[in-house]
Design a protein around this motif. Structure first.
Motif, PDB file in Angstrom:
ATOM      1  N   GLU A 236      -8.939   0.474  -0.010  1.00 10.67           N
ATOM      2  CA  GLU A 236      -8.890  -0.503  -1.106  1.00 10.67           C
ATOM      3  C   GLU A 236      -9.602  -1.798  -0.746  1.00 10.67           C
ATOM      4  O   GLU A 236     -10.293  -2.388  -1.582  1.00 10.67           O
ATOM      5  CB  GLU A 236      -7.426  -0.791  -1.467  1.00 10.67           C
ATOM      6  CG  GLU A 236      -7.253  -1.783  -2.594  1.00 10.67           C
ATOM      7  CD  GLU A 236      -5.788  -2.011  -2.946  1.00 10.67           C
ATOM      8  OE1 GLU A 236      -5.446  -3.142  -3.370  1.00 10.67           O
ATOM      9  OE2 GLU A 236      -4.979  -1.076  -2.796  1.00 10.67           O
TER      10      GLU A 236
ATOM     11  N   TYR B 262       0.820  -1.213   0.000  1.00 11.10           N
ATOM     12  CA  TYR B 262       0.000   0.000   0.000  1.00 11.10           C
ATOM     13  C   TYR B 262       0.859   1.271   0.000  1.00 11.10           C
ATOM     14  O   TYR B 262       0.620   2.214   0.744  1.00 11.10           O
ATOM     15  CB  TYR B 262      -0.987  -0.023   1.176  1.00 11.10           C
ATOM     16  CG  TYR B 262      -1.809  -1.276   1.152  1.00 11.10           C
ATOM     17  CD1 TYR B 262      -2.843  -1.422   0.232  1.00 11.10           C
ATOM     18  CD2 TYR B 262      -1.494  -2.352   1.974  1.00 11.10           C
ATOM     19  CE1 TYR B 262      -3.572  -2.602   0.153  1.00 11.10           C
ATOM     20  CE2 TYR B 262      -2.208  -3.543   1.903  1.00 11.10           C
ATOM     21  CZ  TYR B 262      -3.251  -3.662   0.988  1.00 11.10           C
ATOM     22  OH  TYR B 262      -3.955  -4.829   0.909  1.00 11.10           O
TER      23      TYR B 262
ATOM     24  N   ALA C 200      -4.810   3.768   2.906  1.00  8.00           N
ATOM     25  CA  ALA C 200      -4.879   3.185   1.562  1.00  8.00           C
ATOM     26  C   ALA C 200      -5.419   1.765   1.618  1.00  8.00           C
ATOM     27  O   ALA C 200      -6.256   1.364   0.795  1.00  8.00           O
ATOM     28  CB  ALA C 200      -3.506   3.213   0.909  1.00  8.00           C
TER      29      ALA C 200
END
Length: 414
Positions: free
Chosen positions: A124, A11, A120
């Motif tokens: 995601e 990430y 992140a």
């Protein structure tokens, strides 16, 4: 032309950075999957077994099979063949195996602040931030184990391991690619004579490592302009005999100009050097809830040079079959939880190549019929003579070896 080796924390915007570098440099991207695929084709070792070396979990059978050492050797050979080309962008774990004295490799690290990575990952994966943090920590542990194995350091993001490190939460992908493009234009990392020689030595070292590991030997290997130095780091009773054997194997390989052996610091420790015999049954799993019995059986088999791993219930047997895939499973019939017949059924459905020997004190003729119909190699009583059991294990192993040889021959013909 230079090669770029890129290692990234999870990430940390790796995919976007790779795309930008590819656009600005025109370099061909090489992934771990491609290196593993080539190593698999060179070795005939299944890709999933080679890729396992990137994990921080070593097989319980590794001390018997040397799968990890063999996979690493073929990964290095695959890398050596890859480095014969120019304009490459190698991303992932495998690129860290490139020898440090190959100076035309630009080693790049991507990392970011933990808060940025957690955000992140949570976005995601659609998970909570605490779950995202746990996932990142687990993946960082995997990276740390890999770099510790190669470089003996605990911090995978240590600046000294790389030529350039980028904080991806503070630096745009385009800027990172621009800096890298300028860096590879610098004459200091051009493919000069010394770096080309280092690539050649890396290739020779890979071939030497494979030749030795395929004969059951694991030693340190250093190559300088074709001169090979082998370091023995475990005590051996007949040192001269081992040195002669190692020199004989390495000395006949192309590119080797000389071979020397020496003992390293580990030679004077208590661990004893052991050459692995790959013809012997190597991945034997004993499954029985009677702990005293199965531990005694394991010791008796070891006296006949048949080493084994032991688990005490069906659930553990199925888990180990998924993760490590033993060659031969010796299975008790009556166990609490998942019984032997159900273990046999599931193993043969998911891993039909595993040969299962049922060993029971309570089996009936009906049980025997069911087990053989499900694909058991043999159905034996626990009162069986240990030598007869050893003979059955070796017969099962011989069947496996013939099937493996047939698959290799088919791959070669294809």
């Amino acid at each position: 032309m230079p090669v770029i080796s890129l290692f990234s924390g999870s990430y940390c915007n790796e995919k976007q950075v790779l795309r930008e570098i590819g656009v600005q440099t025109g370099y061909r991207m090489i992934s771990d999957e491609q290196i593993v695929d080539q190593a698999s084709r060179l070795s005939h070792i299944p890709e999933n077994r080679i890729a396992r070396v990137f994990s921080d979990k070593t097989s319980v059978f590794n001390r018997l099979t040397r799968d990890r050492e063999r996979s690493l050797a073929y990964l290095r050979l695959a890398l050596a063949k890859t480095l014969s080309e120019d304009d490459l962008l190698i991303s992932g774990f495998a690129g860290q195996l490139i020898a440090r004295d190959i100076h035309h490799v630009l080693r790049v690290c991507l990392i970011a602040d933990m808060d940025s990575r957690v955000a992140a990952a949570a976005g995601e994966l659609k998970i909570s931030q605490p779950d995202a943090l746990k996932r990142i920590h687990r993946e960082d542990e995997k990276c740390a184990a890999w770099m510790h194995m190669i470089f003996d350091v605990n911090d995978p993001w240590r600046a000294s391991l790389y030529d350039i490190s980028f904080p991806t939460d503070k630096t745009a992908s385009e800027k990172i690619a621009e800096i890298i493009e300028k860096s590879i234009a610098a004459s200091v990392i051009k493919l000069a004579g010394r770096s080309r020689q280092a690539v050649d030595d890396f290739t020779v070292a890979a071939h030497v490592e494979i030749a030795l590991v395929e004969k059951g030997h694991t030693v340190g290997i250093d190559v300088r302009e074709g001169a090979v130095t082998l370091t023995i780091n475990k005590h051996v009773l007949r040192l001269n005999r081992l040195e002669t054997e190692l020199k004989g194997i390495a000395g006949q390989l192309p590119g080797v100009t000389s071979v020397e052996t020496r003992v390293g610091p580990g030679y004077y420790q208590t661990d004893v050097y052991r050459r692995q015999d790959f013809e012997a049954p190597s991945k034997i799993l004993l499954v029985d809830d009677e702990k005293k019995y199965v531990q005694t059986l394991s010791r008796r088999l070891m006296m006949r040079e048949l080493e084994s791993a032991v688990v005490y219930d069906g659930e553990s047997a199925l888990e180990l079959a998924r993760e490590d895939e033993p060659d031969v499973m010796i299975l008790d019939l009556r166990m609490p939880g998942i019984d032997g017949i159900e273990v046999l059924r599931r193993v043969k459905q998911t891993h039909p190549a595993i040969e299962v020997i049922v060993l029971t004190s309570q089996g009936s003729e009906a049980d025997k019929k069911i087990c053989l119909e499900l694909g058991a190699f043999a159905f034996l009583s626990k009162s069986v003579d240990i030598d007869a059991l050893s003979k059955t294990i070796k017969a099962a192993n011989e069947k496996i070896r013939k099937m493996q040889a047939g698959r290799k021959a088919n791959q070669t013909d294809g």
